[in-house]
Motif scaffolding. Structure first.
Motif, short mmCIF file in Angstrom:
data_model
loop_
_atom_site.label_atom_id
_atom_site.label_comp_id
_atom_site.label_asym_id
_atom_site.label_seq_id
_atom_site.Cartn_x
_atom_site.Cartn_y
_atom_site.Cartn_z
N SER A 110 0.75 -1.43 0.00
CA SER A 110 0.06 0.17 -0.11
C SER A 110 0.92 1.11 -0.04
N HIS A 111 1.92 1.27 0.72
CA HIS A 111 2.81 2.35 0.83
C HIS A 111 3.57 2.66 -0.42
N VAL A 112 3.88 1.74 -1.28
CA VAL A 112 4.49 2.02 -2.67
C VAL A 112 3.93 3.04 -3.39
N VAL A 113 2.55 3.07 -3.33
CA VAL A 113 1.86 4.10 -3.98
C VAL A 113 2.56 5.49 -3.84
N HIS A 114 2.77 5.81 -2.73
CA HIS A 114 3.38 7.26 -2.45
C HIS A 114 4.79 7.42 -3.25
N HIS A 115 5.35 6.37 -3.13
CA HIS A 115 6.82 6.43 -3.73
C HIS A 115 6.73 6.34 -5.41
N SER A 116 5.64 6.10 -5.78
CA SER A 116 5.62 5.53 -7.19
C SER A 116 5.77 6.90 -8.24
N SER A 117 5.78 7.99 -7.95
CA SER A 117 6.17 9.09 -8.75
C SER A 117 7.40 9.55 -8.86
N GLN A 118 8.00 9.61 -10.27
CA GLN A 118 9.32 10.06 -10.55
C GLN A 118 9.59 11.54 -10.29
N HIS A 119 8.67 12.17 -9.93
CA HIS A 119 8.45 13.55 -9.50
C HIS A 119 8.64 14.05 -7.98
N TYR A 120 8.84 15.03 -7.70
CA TYR A 120 8.74 15.26 -6.25
C TYR A 120 8.30 16.87 -6.19
N ASN A 121 7.00 17.18 -5.83
CA ASN A 121 6.24 18.44 -5.59
C ASN A 121 5.22 18.09 -4.54
N LEU A 122 4.44 19.13 -4.27
CA LEU A 122 3.55 19.18 -3.24
C LEU A 122 2.39 18.25 -3.67
N SER A 123 2.09 18.17 -5.25
CA SER A 123 1.18 17.26 -5.57
C SER A 123 1.54 15.55 -5.35
N THR A 124 2.93 15.35 -5.26
CA THR A 124 3.29 14.06 -4.73
C THR A 124 2.93 13.69 -3.31
N ALA A 125 2.69 14.83 -2.63
CA ALA A 125 2.16 14.63 -1.17
C ALA A 125 0.78 13.93 -0.97
N LEU A 126 0.06 14.20 -2.19
CA LEU A 126 -1.41 13.71 -2.31
C LEU A 126 -1.48 12.17 -2.75
N ARG A 127 -0.45 11.62 -3.29
CA ARG A 127 -0.38 10.36 -3.94
C ARG A 127 -0.40 9.29 -2.67
N GLN A 128 -1.64 8.97 -2.27
CA GLN A 128 -1.79 8.42 -0.95
C GLN A 128 -2.60 6.96 -1.41
N THR A 129 -2.32 6.04 -0.55
CA THR A 129 -2.89 4.71 -0.59
C THR A 129 -4.42 4.50 -0.58
#
Length: 302
Positions: A110-129
């Motif tokens: 479930s946590h891998v979802v949060h790490h799946s983006s190859q970009h790092y910005n405030l929208s990445t914080a919203l990438r939740q399980t």
């Protein structure tokens, strides 16, 4: 029963404004952090998490309340000093939840979802399980047992999540030194999102970085080792359904297909990501050891 507000819902307009501000600032700084499809995928994951949260939070609150009403050892009143206690109790619980989510594949799914983006910005914080909230709460079950009210626990969990929003940015290089020593910061959390071997499974902090320093998982950001965001094997998709469930599908295949001992099937659930029953896999500790060894050899040859 205390009536605490749902802080995440109230914070949604702030999230939108903060992302627009970050986009403006990073564009001025000539830092390309946003990719349209990736950002929309992250936002979709966040909206899904909020919607599913209406169900999962009711179940979590029910579990907390069951323990609190029937098994609590003490009664901690809802007063000012109990909010100080719960701040540290929640942050300690979050550290171990977060760390185990990197060291046990069942939680990594479930946590891998949060790490799946190859970009790092405030929208990445919203990438939740979409699945983790149904079982990750077990790391907090000790809190109603010792007497923290379930409403207080859910409130502090929301505060922790809100704090972690702002650290998902490249617009801020470093905070003041004293702040970097105590709190989780953009610099510390960039390390956590790195797929570089040196950075893997480091800086699991929620609000306080002190837990990583106490338990040996702290790694400062190094200027000469630029963070590469994403996974060691990226999934290369913007489809929210695939992002949410790709690792669950992989676990199912590893556990229930092929010829392997029963023990190995169980180990695919509890061993770290990358583990293989035939010895062909590499976990983060293996990748880090290889990288450090090669770095040492490279330095000796200079």
């Amino acid at each position: 029963m205390p009536n605490f507000p749902n802080l995440i819902l109230f914070a949604i307009p702030f999230f939108v404004l903060a992302m627009l501000l970050e986009l403006y600032v990073t564009t001025k700084q000539n830092i390309k952090t946003y990719e349209k499809k990736d950002a929309f995928s992250s936002i979709a994951m966040g909206l899904g998490n909020v919607l599913i949260g209406f169900i999962s939070k009711a179940l979590v609150f029910g579990a907390f309340y069951l323990i609190y009403e029937n098994f609590k050892l003490f009664t901690i009143p809802v007063v000012w000093w109990s909010f100080i206690l719960i701040f540290f109790a929640d942050d300690f619980s979050y550290y171990w939840f977060h760390r185990i989510s990197h060291e046990c594949r069942l939680f990594w799914a479930s946590h891998v979802v949060h790490h799946s983006s190859q970009h790092y910005n405030l929208s990445t914080a919203l990438r939740q399980t979409w699945s983790g909230s149904f079982y990750s709460f077990i790391f907090w079950l000790w809190m109603p047992l010792v007497g923290f009210h379930p409403g207080m626990i859910l409130l502090q969990m929301s505060i922790s999540l809100l704090y972690q929003f702002w650290i998902h940015t490249e617009a801020i290089d470093k905070m003041p030194r004293w702040f970097e020593e105590i709190f989780n910061t953009p610099s510390h959390h960039r390390v956590h999102h790195g797929s570089n071997p040196l950075y893997l499974d480091r800086n699991h902090a929620g609000i306080l970085i002190i837990w990583d320093k106490l338990f040996g998982t702290f790694q400062p950001e190094i200027k000469d080792e630029k963070v590469v965001y994403g996974l060691t094997s990226n999934i290369n998709t913007y489809n929210p359904i695939k992002i949410a469930f790709h690792e669950w599908i992989a676990i199912f295949k590893d556990t229930f297909t092929g010829s392997k001992p029963l023990k190995a099937r169980w180990q695919y659930l509890i061993k770290p990501p990358g583990w293989k029953h035939d010895g062909s896999g590499k976990i983060s500790a293996d990748l880090r050891s290889e990288w450090l060894k090669n770095k040492q050899i490279s330095n000796e040859n200079k």
